[in-house]
Scaffold this active site. Structure first.
Site, PDB file in Angstrom:
ATOM      1  N   LYS A 118       0.838  -1.258   0.016  1.00 15.59           N
ATOM      2  CA  LYS A 118      -0.009  -0.098   0.224  1.00 15.59           C
ATOM      3  C   LYS A 118       0.927   1.295   0.031  1.00 15.59           C
ATOM      4  O   LYS A 118       2.181   1.280   0.426  1.00 15.59           O
ATOM      5  CB  LYS A 118      -0.817   0.165   1.363  1.00 15.59           C
ATOM      6  CG  LYS A 118      -2.058   0.710   1.240  1.00 15.59           C
ATOM      7  CD  LYS A 118      -3.055   0.345   0.260  1.00 15.59           C
ATOM      8  CE  LYS A 118      -4.403   0.984   0.490  1.00 15.59           C
ATOM      9  NZ  LYS A 118      -5.496  -0.328   0.160  1.00 15.59           N
TER      10      LYS A 118
HETATM   11  N1  GLU Z   1      -7.189  -0.057  -3.094  1.00 23.39           N
HETATM   12  C1  GLU Z   1      -7.984  -1.217  -3.303  1.00 23.39           C
HETATM   13  C2  GLU Z   1      -7.955  -2.191  -2.031  1.00 23.39           C
HETATM   14  O1  GLU Z   1      -7.971  -1.699  -0.790  1.00 23.39           O
HETATM   15  C3  GLU Z   1      -7.661  -1.843  -4.584  1.00 23.39           C
HETATM   16  C4  GLU Z   1      -6.036  -2.365  -4.370  1.00 23.39           C
HETATM   17  C5  GLU Z   1      -5.588  -2.861  -5.805  1.00 23.39           C
HETATM   18  O2  GLU Z   1      -6.430  -3.002  -6.773  1.00 23.39           O
HETATM   19  O3  GLU Z   1      -4.683  -3.295  -5.989  1.00 23.39           O
HETATM   20  O4  GLU Z   1      -8.319  -3.402  -2.108  1.00 23.39           O
END
Ligand code: GLU
Length: 439
Positions: A118
């Protein structure tokens, strides 16, 4: 939904640090795995790589301002890191570490070949122009340098970032790596730059499929289908607005929605076209004609069949969990229910479909996008949604079955979040040992 600063737990004693919360959840799950090697547990818990970058940006008025960005690669046992990038004033290292940890579990549960990661930049998109956001994105990505890549760590959208932000990420990375197919370096891109059909709605659609499956599997006695079921959605961003639309289309009665300003309620079911028009015209859903405007606290306490927190962390906590009158909670946001609230809801027989299952549709279709990019293909939307449904139903079944398995042994102490975590930890631990610890 309130901003993070305004989110006050009723009791000072509840620790709302997201990384501490991720750890508490992990410890609860690990208690069900007494045979797991202690060192392996430590390995699965700790982020593999933590990066902070600080960089200057020239604002439109000429002023130079420093920004802080983070990227955490939590675990890459099952594949390259995967996870969004969020822009929010309150982004900090502990939040990003928690979100990266949750991505590891999420990817294992939905069974895509990724680890967890993240990122985020502490900034307020509401006061930044599009040009300023583009400069922040380009500079952040160039500062990360080789830490991201199509086979190492793959970003995606998250709070206050969107397809356009992903286009800038792709472009920046492609400028740094000319002469090769760079499309799989980032997902959630615009359709004409290698984005996937159905990606924008995927988080909400995946949540719908998980809820439908959980109901069909008897998660809520007497409620096997969404037809006519009353639904309340907190948050009107990508996840929340699409959830309201898709649940309504699936036959539910969406009676209330909200955003950072407050909510609107109409017991007979909202006219979502009117809500969307109000949002477009005033930047908020409140005061939509024909509805009663309510506070976020009131919204979370409404009697309903399904409550979908789709805003941000720590919305249902020790101070308000006793007021929740939903029959099922489905977490479209990351981390909206705290551990204390989990316990209160569990004791009150209100099942919570956890974020690491209920919002995994987003990363699932990100995986589909990545596969399409590697193959230079574009699937049609029906194909994407069909494949998404299969993955969501399989993951929901696996979590419900794991809960039954744990509770047979331990007599009713594992909630769905703990079951989902146990499943994820077992899957990752298995691959870790199969590969062996390097060297
Ligand atoms: N930000 C989204 C989540 O928290 C998607 C992450 C992604 O598609 O890599 O799942």
């Amino acid at each position: 939904m309130p901003t993070k600063k305004e989110t006050r737990p009723a009791s000072d004693q509840e620790d709302l640090n997201p990384y501490h919360i991720a750890d508490q959840q992990f410890q609860r799950a690990v208690a069900f795995l007494p045979d797991l090697d202690r060192g392996l547990i430590d390995f699965l818990k700790r982020p593999a790589r933590t990066t902070i970058v600080e960089f200057p940006i020239q604002r439109d008025n000429g002023a130079i301002e420093m920004f802080v960005g983070y990227r955490v690669l939590h675990n890459y046992v099952r594949g390259p890191g995967k996870g969004g990038i969020r822009y929010h004033p309150k982004v900090d290292m502990d939040e990003v570490r928690a979100l990266a940890t949750w991505m590891t579990w999420k990817c294992a549960i939905i069974d895509v070949p990724f680890g967890g990661a993240k990122g985020g930049v502490a900034c307020d998109t509401k006061v930044l122009s599009e040009n300023e956001r583009r400069r922040i994105t380009r500079r952040f990505i160039s500062e990360l340098g080789e830490l991201i890549g199509p086979h190492t760590d793959i970003p995606a959208p998250d709070m206050y970032t969107d397809a356009l932000t992903m286009a800038w990420i792709y472009d920046t990375y492609a400028m740094m790596h000319p002469g090769r197919n760079n499309l799989p370096v980032v997902t959630g891109k615009p359709l004409d730059i290698g984005g996937s059909q159905g990606r924008r709605e995927a988080t909400a659609r995946g949540c719908l499929y998980a809820v439908q499956r959980a109901l069909a599997r008897g998660a809520v006695p007497g409620l096997v289908k969404l037809d006519g079921a009353s639904v309340v959605v907190q948050g009107y961003g990508n996840a929340g607005a699409n959830a309201a639309a898709l649940f309504a289309k699936a036959g539910a009665r969406v009676i209330a929605v909200s955003d950072s300003q407050g909510g609107v309620l109409r017991e007979e079911g909202l006219d979502l076209d009117a809500v969307n028009e109000q949002k477009a015209n005033t930047r908020s859903v409140i005061k939509t004609p024909g509805c009663r405007t309510i506070s976020n606290d009131e919204l979370l306490a409404l009697s309903c069949d399904v409550l979908i927190p789709a805003a941000m962390e720590n919305q249902i906590h020790r101070g308000n969990a006793a007021q929740v009158k939903a029959r099922l909670v489905a977490e479209a946001a990351n981390g909206p229910v705290t551990p204390s609230a989990d316990k209160i809801l569990f004791d009150r027989n209100i099942p919570v479909l956890p974020d690491i299952l209920a919002n995994s549709g987003g990363v699932c279709v990100s995986y589909f996008e990545w596969v399409q990019n590697l193959e230079n293909q574009q699937w049609d939307e029906d194909e994407v949604n069909r494949k998404l449904r299969v993955k969501m139903e399989r993951a929901t079944d696996a979590v419900i079955d794991k809960q039954a398995e744990l509770n047979k042994k331990r007599r009713g102490t594992a909630d769905l979040r703990t079951a989902a975590l146990v499943l994820a930890i077992q899957r990752i631990a298995h691959v870790a040992m199969e590969r062996g610890i390097w060297p």
